[in-house]
Design an enzyme around this catalytic site. Structure first.
Site, PDB file in Angstrom:
ATOM      1  N   PRO A 193      45.447  33.821  46.406  1.00 42.24           N
ATOM      2  CA  PRO A 193      46.809  33.276  46.475  1.00 42.24           C
ATOM      3  C   PRO A 193      46.810  31.771  46.770  1.00 42.24           C
ATOM      4  O   PRO A 193      47.819  31.100  46.576  1.00 42.24           O
ATOM      5  CB  PRO A 193      47.471  34.044  47.624  1.00 42.24           C
ATOM      6  CG  PRO A 193      46.636  35.256  47.830  1.00 42.24           C
ATOM      7  CD  PRO A 193      45.249  34.909  47.386  1.00 42.24           C
ATOM      8  N   GLU A 238      39.670  39.813  54.192  1.00 39.38           N
ATOM      9  CA  GLU A 238      40.282  38.515  54.521  1.00 39.38           C
ATOM     10  C   GLU A 238      39.742  37.396  53.631  1.00 39.38           C
ATOM     11  O   GLU A 238      39.950  36.219  53.920  1.00 39.38           O
ATOM     12  CB  GLU A 238      40.047  38.174  56.000  1.00 39.38           C
ATOM     13  CG  GLU A 238      40.498  39.247  56.988  1.00 39.38           C
ATOM     14  CD  GLU A 238      41.927  39.709  56.726  1.00 39.38           C
ATOM     15  OE1 GLU A 238      42.809  38.844  56.589  1.00 39.38           O
ATOM     16  OE2 GLU A 238      42.148  40.940  56.655  1.00 39.38           O
ATOM     17  N   ARG A 246      43.338  37.737  24.628  1.00 36.83           N
ATOM     18  CA  ARG A 246      44.209  37.891  23.464  1.00 36.83           C
ATOM     19  C   ARG A 246      44.383  36.582  22.692  1.00 36.83           C
ATOM     20  O   ARG A 246      44.894  36.585  21.572  1.00 36.83           O
ATOM     21  CB  ARG A 246      45.566  38.490  23.846  1.00 36.83           C
ATOM     22  CG  ARG A 246      46.412  37.616  24.724  1.00 36.83           C
ATOM     23  CD  ARG A 246      47.659  38.342  25.201  1.00 36.83           C
ATOM     24  NE  ARG A 246      48.677  38.512  24.163  1.00 36.83           N
ATOM     25  CZ  ARG A 246      49.427  37.530  23.669  1.00 36.83           C
ATOM     26  NH1 ARG A 246      49.262  36.302  24.098  1.00 36.83           N
ATOM     27  NH2 ARG A 246      50.332  37.768  22.739  1.00 36.83           N
ATOM     28  N   ASP A 287      54.500  33.650  20.685  1.00 38.34           N
ATOM     29  CA  ASP A 287      54.887  34.162  21.990  1.00 38.34           C
ATOM     30  C   ASP A 287      55.840  33.230  22.719  1.00 38.34           C
ATOM     31  O   ASP A 287      55.828  32.042  22.506  1.00 38.34           O
ATOM     32  CB  ASP A 287      53.666  34.278  22.910  1.00 38.34           C
ATOM     33  CG  ASP A 287      52.683  35.286  22.399  1.00 38.34           C
ATOM     34  OD1 ASP A 287      53.104  36.185  21.671  1.00 38.34           O
ATOM     35  OD2 ASP A 287      51.501  35.156  22.752  1.00 38.34           O
TER      36      ASP A 287
END
Ligand code: 4GX
Length: 246
Positions: A88, A115, A153, A168
């Site tokens: 994150p 952690e 992809r 897209d």
């Protein structure tokens, strides 16, 4: 393109890459995914891969030595490999990042648990830290799968010619227009008549307007970044004036 995934939970990867488009791409040798169990690189008898944090605190930290040995092994035939840690705290992943990464020939993805990993593993072996979004997963495995899916992809030959990564959303900076297929009438809700008109220019215009409408309503941040034509500006005017429902 090769992906090496370093994980403590190799079983999580058994199915997702055997199915559908990516399964076919691997069979066609357009890409290769190796799942590497970090525990196999622990040297001690009990193959310990985690330990308590120095300074105290909750949880466990992934030890540096097994990670170091696993990454060195993955890199050994190919020093050009690019090593990514999913966290994150990384740079947010987006379509542009997927495209940049798709031009590399070898990615090593380190999946953290608990952690996270010992800071020295990040400092010494990681080229780039990437986050797939502002939420907390139980580990980096699902994040690695998301990245591999989005990157692979874009590789030549992975999508059939019927599909194309070129049209897209995000490639065009707008959300996509709504799609319909049979039946024409589902419980009284009908397909917009224009799509049955056979008038390709009118259909293209309707779709562009729907894409603009959707983007304005749901992702004004994308609309602000998009390069709009004079015609787009005109359609947006109509949308605002007409109070078109989204
Ligand atoms: N986008 N996670 C990493 C272990 C961890 C804990 C603390 C660093 C510090 C995630 C995400 C994600 C969960 C992977 C925690 N690493 N990864 N893991 N969002 O949530 O990539």
């Amino acid at each position: 393109m090769r992906f090496d995934v370093l994980t403590l939970f190799p079983g999580m990867f058994s199915s997702p890459f055997q199915e559908s488009i990516l399964g076919r791409a691997i069979q066609k040798d357009l890409m290769d995914i190796r799942i590497i169990n970090v525990r196999d690189f622990a040297l001690d008898k009990h193959q310990v891969v985690d330990d308590t944090p120095y300074g105290g605190g909750q949880g466990m930290v992934m030890k540096v030595e097994p990670i170091a040995r696993a990454i060195e092994w993955a890199r050994s035939e190919d020093p050009s490999a690019w090593t990514i840690y999913l966290t994150p705290q990384g740079t947010p992943f987006d379509q542009e990042k997927a495209r940049t990464l798709s031009s590399r020939s070898h990615l090593i993805l380190l999946c953290g648990r608990y952690e996270g990993v010992d800071e020295r593993a990040r400092e010494m072996f990681i080229n780039e830290e990437i986050s797939i979004g502002d939420y907390v997963l139980t580990g980096g495995e699902l994040a690695a799968m998301v990245m591999i899916d989005a990157v692979s992809r874009l590789l030549p030959g992975v999508l059939g010619s019927a599909q194309s990564a070129e049209d897209d959303s995000f490639t065009n900076a707008l959300l996509e227009y709504p799609q319909y297929t049979r039946p024409f009438d589902f419980e009284g809700r009908c397909v917009p008549e224009i799509l049955l008109s056979g008038n390709h220019a009118a259909i293209a215009l309707w779709r562009r307007k729907e894409a603009l409408k959707r983007t304005a309503a749901r992702r004004p941040d994308l609309l602000a970044k998009a390069r709009l034509t004079r015609k787009d500006e005109e359609l947006l005017e109509e949308i605002l004036r007409g109070g078109d429902r989204v």
